[in-house]
Design a protein around this motif. Structure first.
Motif, PDB file in Angstrom:
ATOM      1  N   ALA A  60       0.902  -1.393   0.128  1.00 31.38           N
ATOM      2  CA  ALA A  60      -0.077   0.480   0.264  1.00 31.38           C
ATOM      3  C   ALA A  60       0.744   1.839   0.117  1.00 31.38           C
ATOM      4  N   SER A  61       1.993   1.397   0.537  1.00 33.28           N
ATOM      5  CA  SER A  61       3.034   2.546   0.428  1.00 33.28           C
ATOM      6  C   SER A  61       3.863   2.799  -0.738  1.00 33.28           C
ATOM      7  N   HIS A  62       3.786   1.577  -1.660  1.00 31.50           N
ATOM      8  CA  HIS A  62       4.485   1.277  -2.878  1.00 31.50           C
ATOM      9  C   HIS A  62       3.751   2.295  -4.133  1.00 31.50           C
ATOM     10  N   LYS A 107      -0.261   4.733   4.241  1.00 29.54           N
ATOM     11  CA  LYS A 107       0.677   4.354   5.859  1.00 29.54           C
ATOM     12  C   LYS A 107       2.260   3.551   5.615  1.00 29.54           C
ATOM     13  N   VAL A 108       2.907   4.249   6.920  1.00 26.89           N
ATOM     14  CA  VAL A 108       3.865   4.204   6.954  1.00 26.89           C
ATOM     15  C   VAL A 108       4.056   3.293   8.094  1.00 26.89           C
ATOM     16  N   PRO A 109       4.663   2.160   8.711  1.00 24.63           N
ATOM     17  CA  PRO A 109       5.639   2.187   9.402  1.00 24.63           C
ATOM     18  C   PRO A 109       6.690   2.003  10.265  1.00 24.63           C
ATOM     19  N   ARG A 132       1.413   1.233  15.170  1.00 23.00           N
ATOM     20  CA  ARG A 132       2.728   0.859  15.083  1.00 23.00           C
ATOM     21  C   ARG A 132       3.115   1.338  12.933  1.00 23.00           C
ATOM     22  N   GLU A 133       2.082   2.109  12.481  1.00 20.79           N
ATOM     23  CA  GLU A 133       2.087   2.601  11.497  1.00 20.79           C
ATOM     24  C   GLU A 133       1.238   3.736  11.507  1.00 20.79           C
ATOM     25  N   PRO A 144       8.579   7.435   3.442  1.00 16.49           N
ATOM     26  CA  PRO A 144      10.079   6.391   3.736  1.00 16.49           C
ATOM     27  C   PRO A 144       9.312   5.768   3.703  1.00 16.49           C
ATOM     28  N   GLU A 145      10.036   4.401   3.416  1.00 14.20           N
ATOM     29  CA  GLU A 145      10.218   3.430   4.290  1.00 14.20           C
ATOM     30  C   GLU A 145       9.376   2.818   5.228  1.00 14.20           C
ATOM     31  N   ASN A 146       9.406   3.801   5.329  1.00 18.53           N
ATOM     32  CA  ASN A 146       9.675   3.604   8.152  1.00 18.53           C
ATOM     33  C   ASN A 146       9.382   4.695   8.031  1.00 18.53           C
ATOM     34  N   PHE A 147       8.841   4.646   9.296  1.00 19.93           N
ATOM     35  CA  PHE A 147       9.360   6.011  10.412  1.00 19.93           C
ATOM     36  C   PHE A 147      10.058   5.554  11.250  1.00 19.93           C
ATOM     37  N   VAL A 148      11.097   6.442  12.008  1.00 17.51           N
ATOM     38  CA  VAL A 148      12.331   6.207  12.863  1.00 17.51           C
ATOM     39  C   VAL A 148      11.836   6.598  14.276  1.00 17.51           C
ATOM     40  N   VAL A 149      11.625   5.927  14.927  1.00 15.15           N
ATOM     41  CA  VAL A 149      11.745   6.501  16.214  1.00 15.15           C
ATOM     42  C   VAL A 149      12.638   6.306  17.345  1.00 15.15           C
TER      43      VAL A 149
END
Length: 215
Positions: A60-62, A107-109, A132-133, A144-149
């Motif tokens: 869904a994010s591609h 939606k980004v994980p 989680r996303e 972004p491929e993901n969000f970082v915390v």
């Protein structure tokens, strides 16, 4: 950045349930490309290509460049995949066409770093992921491929908010405010159940025996 995937497709001329059934009999998956105030494009896909994307996860994010045979290559997002209720095979796919300059809703994980060294986790705390996303609006070329915390040196009870997310790449959250993304929660205390054994009591004598004992 977001992954762009090329997927081959064949053009379909007819719409409707009958035409879709005919496409499936040919071993293909009917699909449609819509949006950007343009006419919908009917296409057919190889089911193996669809399942390949499903197994990857994060589809869904591609971004998908759908190359229509003897036609255009259209930049899209895969919005919905319908499956057969019993066979679990793809039955229909919806793609959304992207217009130039259009922001997309994806939606980004969320991933967490530093859990191994975080003092709160070392003390027994656990990372409680509220999200989680994260659903955001962003440029298709900047997803972004993901969000970082980063958990850092924070202890038990600390909360991480949207402002703590690293490398947003200009993404704007759909949810308003500086909302909580995660926290370091205290360890769960499991209360042991104490079973109290019943106290044994002397059985009362039978009526007949009691009568004989009294004279």
């Amino acid at each position: 950045m977001v992954q762009t995937i090329r997927i081959e497709a064949e053009a379909r001329e007819l719409a409707g349930k009958g035409a879709a059934r005919a496409t499936r009999k040919q071993g293909l998956v009917p699909a449609v490309i819509y949006g950007a105030k343009e006419e919908a494009v009917l296409i057919a896909l190889d089911p193996r290509d669809v399942m390949k994307e499903m197994h990857k996860g994060g589809w869904a994010s591609h971004l998908y460049e759908v190359a229509v045979k003897n036609g255009p290559t259209i930049r899209t997002l895969m919005r919905d995949v319908q499956f057969h209720p019993l066979k679990d095979t793809p039955m229909h796919v919806d793609f959304q066409r992207l217009a130039p300059g259009q922001l997309i809703r994806v939606k980004v994980p969320v991933v967490f770093t530093g859990e191994e060294t975080n003092p709160g986790v070392k003390e027994g705390g656990v990372v409680n992921a509220v999200h989680r996303e994260l659903e955001v609006l962003c440029d298709p070329d900047q997803v972004p491929e993901n969000f970082v915390v980063e958990l850092g040196e924070h202890g038990i009870g600390h909360s991480f908010h949207w402002d703590d997310v690293k490398d947003k790449a200009g993404a704007k959250p759909v949810q308003s405010g500086n909302f909580v993304v995660a926290s370091i929660a205290p360890p769960k205390v499991v209360e042991e159940e104490v079973i109290v054994a019943p106290v044994a009591t002397a059985a009362a004598p039978a009526k007949g025996k009691a009568a004989k004992g009294k004279k």
